[in-house]
Design an enzyme around this catalytic site. Structure first.
Site, short mmCIF file in Angstrom:
data_model
loop_
_atom_site.label_atom_id
_atom_site.label_comp_id
_atom_site.label_asym_id
_atom_site.label_seq_id
_atom_site.Cartn_x
_atom_site.Cartn_y
_atom_site.Cartn_z
N ASN A 10 0.87 -1.19 0.00
CA ASN A 10 0.00 0.00 0.00
C ASN A 10 0.90 1.24 0.00
O ASN A 10 1.51 1.55 1.01
CB ASN A 10 -0.88 -0.06 1.26
CG ASN A 10 -1.68 1.21 1.47
OD1 ASN A 10 -1.79 2.05 0.57
ND2 ASN A 10 -2.25 1.35 2.66
N LYS A 12 0.10 4.28 -0.21
CA LYS A 12 -0.54 5.45 0.42
C LYS A 12 -0.37 6.69 -0.47
O LYS A 12 -0.40 6.56 -1.70
CB LYS A 12 0.01 5.65 1.83
CG LYS A 12 -0.09 4.35 2.66
CD LYS A 12 0.16 4.53 4.11
CE LYS A 12 0.02 3.19 4.82
NZ LYS A 12 0.20 3.26 6.26
N GLU A 98 -6.31 4.43 8.33
CA GLU A 98 -6.20 5.87 8.08
C GLU A 98 -7.52 6.43 7.56
O GLU A 98 -7.87 7.58 7.82
CB GLU A 98 -5.03 6.13 7.11
CG GLU A 98 -3.71 6.00 7.84
CD GLU A 98 -2.60 5.35 7.04
OE1 GLU A 98 -2.63 5.39 5.81
OE2 GLU A 98 -1.69 4.79 7.69
N GLU A 168 -4.54 -5.13 11.13
CA GLU A 168 -3.54 -4.07 11.24
C GLU A 168 -3.75 -3.33 12.56
O GLU A 168 -4.59 -2.41 12.62
CB GLU A 168 -3.66 -3.09 10.08
CG GLU A 168 -3.45 -3.73 8.72
CD GLU A 168 -2.96 -2.71 7.71
OE1 GLU A 168 -1.86 -2.89 7.19
OE2 GLU A 168 -3.67 -1.74 7.46
N GLY A 174 3.05 2.33 10.77
CA GLY A 174 3.94 3.47 10.57
C GLY A 174 4.72 3.87 11.80
O GLY A 174 5.33 4.94 11.84
N SER A 214 4.09 -1.93 10.24
CA SER A 214 5.56 -1.88 10.37
C SER A 214 6.25 -3.18 9.96
O SER A 214 7.29 -3.54 10.52
CB SER A 214 5.96 -1.49 11.80
OG SER A 214 5.52 -0.18 12.08
P1 PGA Z 1 3.28 0.40 7.58
O1 PGA Z 1 1.79 0.53 7.03
O2 PGA Z 1 3.84 -0.88 6.99
O3 PGA Z 1 3.99 1.63 7.08
O4 PGA Z 1 3.19 0.34 9.06
C1 PGA Z 1 0.95 -0.60 6.91
C2 PGA Z 1 -0.40 -0.20 6.42
O5 PGA Z 1 -0.89 0.87 6.78
O6 PGA Z 1 -1.02 -0.94 5.63
#
Ligand code: PGA
Length: 252
Positions: A10, A12, A98, A168, A174, A214
């Site tokens: 993803n 984003k 998000e 998640e 993040g 993460s």
């Molecule tokens: P991240 O995001 O790997 O940067 O923690 C995962 C996600 O939001 O799908």
């Protein structure tokens, strides 16, 4: 039948057009013609078209970060499931944390989006997970129950066959604080048990449940070795082909 793993990146709200195309090409080259797991990239809407062109004839699939509930009409700023299919998407992400916690998307909205995307023929990756405050009060299992019950209400057995869940934990996204394999396995097992109670053993047993939060090439092998973890939804580490490909390799 064993569940086939999926690793999805993803992106984003990241990448320029040129970066998106180069990243897609790098992922496709690294994945090769017959990867041992499914692999998808999920770029921003505006790069779907050039990324689809870059992925043509490769084993890497394409997804969108969100989808709207209506097929067409006066819905300024929204993107329909049919538009996503026309541009070459196989997947739509729904209910990302998000969108839930920054944009304010409700459980009811996720249900409408899941229905619209599945009815149009897309696969859906539905994200669920508890916040830090909910985990500290030991409320995560109630959160799973509420989120899956709301988002999956009214789906047919055939539609469940095109649904993937992504667990998640919001505190892991993040933040660099990846869940331990033990904590994630416990959550995935619990989510699968809840799906079995709600929708039966066959649907729960066949349902892929990805881990996200993460995830890196270092943490992926331990997580993917767990019996109820069927791959990963990757944010930050999906923005470089080599770090994403390490995670893909861990799912093979
Ligand atoms: P991240 O995001 O790997 O940067 O923690 C995962 C996600 O939001 O799908």
């Amino acid at each position: 039948m064993p569940r086939r793993k999926l690793v999805a990146g993803n992106w984003k709200m990241n990448t320029t057009r040129a970066e998106a195309v180069a990243l897609a090409q790098g992922v496709a080259a690294g994945v090769g013609a017959s990867p041992k797991c499914d692999v998808a990239v999920i770029p921003p809407f505006v790069w779907l078209d050039p990324v689809a062109a870059a992925l043509k004839g490769t084993a890497v699939q394409l997804g969108a970060q969100d989808v709207y509930t209506e097929p067409k009409g006066a819905f300024t700023g929204e993107i329909s499931p049919a538009m996503l299919l026309e541009v070459g998407c196989q997947y739509a992400l729904v209910g990302h944390s998000e969108r839930r916690h920054v944009i304010g998307e409700t459980d009811a909205a996720t249900n409408h989006k899941v229905h619209a995307a599945l009815e149009a023929g897309l696969h859906v990756i539905l994200c669920i997970g508890e916040t830090l405050a909910e985990r500290e009060r030991n409320l995560q299992e109630r959160v799973f129950q509420r989120q899956v019950y709301a988002a999956c209400a009214g789906l047919t057995d055939e539609q469940f066959g095109r649904l993937t869940l992504a667990y998640e934990p919001v505190w892991a996204i993040g933040t660099g604080k990846v869940a331990t394999p033990e904590l994630a396995q416990e959550a995935h097992k619990n989510i699968r048990a809840r799906m079995a109670l709600l929708y039966g053993d066959n649907i729960a047993g066949a349902l892929p449940i990805l881990y996200g939060g993460s995830l890196t090439g270092d943490s992926a092998p331990g997580l993917f070795a767990q019996p109820d973890i069927d791959g990963g939804l990757v944010g930050g580490a999906s923005l470089k082909a080599d770090s994403f490909l390490k995670i893909v390799a861990a799912a093979g």
